[in-house]
Design a protein around this motif. Sequence first.
Motif, mmCIF file in Angstrom:
data_model
loop_
_atom_site.group_PDB
_atom_site.id
_atom_site.type_symbol
_atom_site.label_atom_id
_atom_site.label_comp_id
_atom_site.label_asym_id
_atom_site.label_seq_id
_atom_site.Cartn_x
_atom_site.Cartn_y
_atom_site.Cartn_z
ATOM 1 N N MET A 269 0.842 -1.212 0.000
ATOM 2 C CA MET A 269 0.000 0.000 0.000
ATOM 3 C C MET A 269 0.868 1.249 0.000
ATOM 4 O O MET A 269 0.539 2.251 -0.643
ATOM 5 C CB MET A 269 -0.999 -0.025 1.157
ATOM 6 N N TYR B 244 2.106 1.633 -3.531
ATOM 7 C CA TYR B 244 0.997 2.019 -4.404
ATOM 8 C C TYR B 244 0.635 3.492 -4.211
ATOM 9 O O TYR B 244 0.536 4.257 -5.174
ATOM 10 C CB TYR B 244 -0.209 1.120 -4.110
ATOM 11 N N LEU B 245 0.463 3.892 -2.941
ATOM 12 C CA LEU B 245 0.042 5.273 -2.678
ATOM 13 C C LEU B 245 1.112 6.258 -3.128
ATOM 14 O O LEU B 245 0.819 7.237 -3.825
ATOM 15 C CB LEU B 245 -0.248 5.455 -1.184
ATOM 16 N N LEU C 145 0.556 8.951 -6.205
ATOM 17 C CA LEU C 145 0.614 10.393 -5.969
ATOM 18 C C LEU C 145 1.716 11.038 -6.798
ATOM 19 O O LEU C 145 1.533 12.128 -7.343
ATOM 20 C CB LEU C 145 0.798 10.680 -4.475
ATOM 21 N N GLN D 174 0.636 11.234 -10.384
ATOM 22 C CA GLN D 174 -0.365 12.268 -10.650
ATOM 23 C C GLN D 174 0.204 13.657 -10.414
ATOM 24 O O GLN D 174 -0.549 14.642 -10.412
ATOM 25 C CB GLN D 174 -1.593 12.066 -9.755
ATOM 26 N N HIS E 1 1.904 15.016 -7.609
ATOM 27 C CA HIS E 1 1.721 15.706 -6.335
ATOM 28 C C HIS E 1 3.038 15.951 -5.609
ATOM 29 O O HIS E 1 3.036 16.500 -4.513
ATOM 30 C CB HIS E 1 0.777 14.917 -5.427
ATOM 31 N N THR F 283 1.628 10.852 2.599
ATOM 32 C CA THR F 283 0.389 10.068 2.497
ATOM 33 C C THR F 283 0.671 8.593 2.756
ATOM 34 O O THR F 283 -0.038 7.942 3.538
ATOM 35 C CB THR F 283 -0.227 10.225 1.092
ATOM 36 N N ALA G 292 -0.790 6.511 5.926
ATOM 37 C CA ALA G 292 -1.706 5.385 5.699
ATOM 38 C C ALA G 292 -1.175 4.123 6.365
ATOM 39 O O ALA G 292 -1.911 3.386 7.021
ATOM 40 C CB ALA G 292 -1.897 5.163 4.205
ATOM 41 N N SER H 168 -3.065 2.375 9.505
ATOM 42 C CA SER H 168 -3.678 1.049 9.377
ATOM 43 C C SER H 168 -2.958 0.031 10.265
ATOM 44 O O SER H 168 -3.576 -0.903 10.756
ATOM 45 C CB SER H 168 -3.738 0.595 7.919
#
Lengths: 168, 505
Positions: free
Chosen positions: A115, A118-119, A123, A126, A128, A136, A140, A144
């Motif tokens: 994760m 992936y995150l 980001l 895209q 960021h 982020t 996360a 979690s």
Amino acid sequence: MDESTEDSPLLSRLALELLGALVVLGFGITVAMGALEHPVAWSDQGPQAGTLPFWLGVIAILASLGIAGQALAQRRVLAAQGVLGRQAALRIGRFLLPIVALVALAVPLGLYLTMALYLAGMLLWQGHGWKAALLTAAAAVLFSWFAFEHWFMLPLPKGPIEAWLGLY
Amino acid sequence: MENLEALMHGFTVALTVHHMALMIGGVLLGILVGVLPGLGAPNGVTLLLPLTFTMDPVSAIILLTSTYWGALFGGSTTSILFNIPGEPSSVATTFDGHPMARQGRAAEALTTAFLSAGFGALVGIVTITLLSSFVASFALRFAPPEYFAVYFLAFASFVAFGGGKPLKTIVSIVTGFALATVGMDIVSGGMRLTFDMPELIRGVSFLVVVIGLFGIGELLLTMEETLEFRPVSAHLSPRAVLQAAARLPRYWVALLRSAAIGVWMGITPGGPTAASFMSYGIARRFSRNGARFGRGEPEGIVSPETADHAAGTAAMLPMLALGVPSSATAAVMLGGLMIWGLNPGPMLFIEQRDFVWGMISSLYLSNVVAVVLVLATVPLFAAILRLPFTVVAPLIVVICAISAWSVASAGFDLWLMLVFGLVGWGMKKLDYPIAPLVLAMVIGDKAEDAFRQSMIISHGSFGIFWGNALVGGISTLAILFLLWPVVTLIRRPARAEPGPAEHLS
């Protein structure tokens, strides 16, 4: 649907309808074939194990043919309707492929590492920037970890990183 | 007055600090879920379900129902402020809600929406309170044939009134049933439809399917359209809120009519989405203000919102009393009930009084909590929506993956989630209704068991479904519903279809 005008259509409603009917047909055949491994019969105990799935498969096959027939009957109208443009398909593909990677890697690498990758990857991709991506991903993973390992006691899949860190 | 006594007892069960905390938490989570496009009420409830496995049933149902109300309210917030329906059932709210917000009347629009939604929910709960023991005592006469007839009726009414094309509804139901038969057959012990794959022996979990269909599928749909957030001011002054509240009684006709539509659609399996569209359509046709609909008319918010919440609440009644859920979210909750070891149906009202009345009284409380919280947190959640969707969407994917894993700790379920995400996207694109699939997955096993038990009783004769007035009446009604599309086809000879259906559920 209200596709933007610049987006040249890739799939017409007719093509997608027929594709959908084909999927249903395949599903129906699979179910009916699978059901034939069991007795498809009626005894005084009522239907045997294979009866219900067999007829479900048959109904799906018939319904798929009906849907394809309805679509073909209005093929002029439906062929003119674009349901998926090139740009839209590209956006979906760019979103979907990373999910496939996430699902494929979740068990071998552990969900926490996957994760995070992936995150951070999404980001960055895209646009960021590094800071937002790392922040982020870290937030996360930490959230979690505490929520699922400690609070809800629902362990998530772990991989080599957690073993190397001696966390479990 | 037996119901009133039971309700008072229910309040003593529901009114504890622990339960109130769960309500507040559930409502807040629900609003978050409702505000985020790509996460809806069925999905939000599904995501929380694994966390309730260790809770006692009363706490668990309070958490889930509170989340549901929160999600319904959250969906209206984004409809009005951003013209993005957070929920399929709040699409109709955008028609007049967003124009009002653009005219600088956001506070009025939001207050009107929340209060009329609260009113609709209240009417729904009062209906449940009054009817539940009646329905339950009626349902006590139920034997396997009656149960099967009721399940059959539920599916038949989806075909007749669900709003989709009949053939597509049938495909959806058949798919759900077929998925429900995967795994061990409890009568013969055989492994059905497993194709020698060990992962399929425990069956296909409806939770994973719902996460895929609603979660991933919805995200793919959202990704397809370039999302344009055009936010308007989300500032709520107490004065504007009070003024809007004072104006609400003027719309009493719309309130009552919409609540009635909502309750009816909730008890029969129409569901909240169909209810809100129907209520909006009827209001536009019959209201004196009908001509102003679509340009920022408060009555155009009152009508869909009241019906939406009345339907969502009323759907709890057939779920509890008959074990027949009439919306996708109710189907997920029904699955939860079975996982917690409760057996939905009339016996629930006798064996689990604390649970049933605790839940019903919690509906009163959690709706009040929801109205207050949603008014208080509008600015906060509006700020969350300013986060770019390119950040929010991957986070939702991670949440879905975690939830799909936590259902059975199986990597195979993640692949199932992905496949059903694609299936969900296709179903939405082609107007295959999704709710019947979820419903069939949840009650498929029970329907098949009831059918086979009936057949064992009757030695294989269908006559048992017309064995007495009760079961005969239900069966006949079901067959009439099933033939409904044929009847309308004869009355209205085939004409060109008017493009993609308006229904989104």
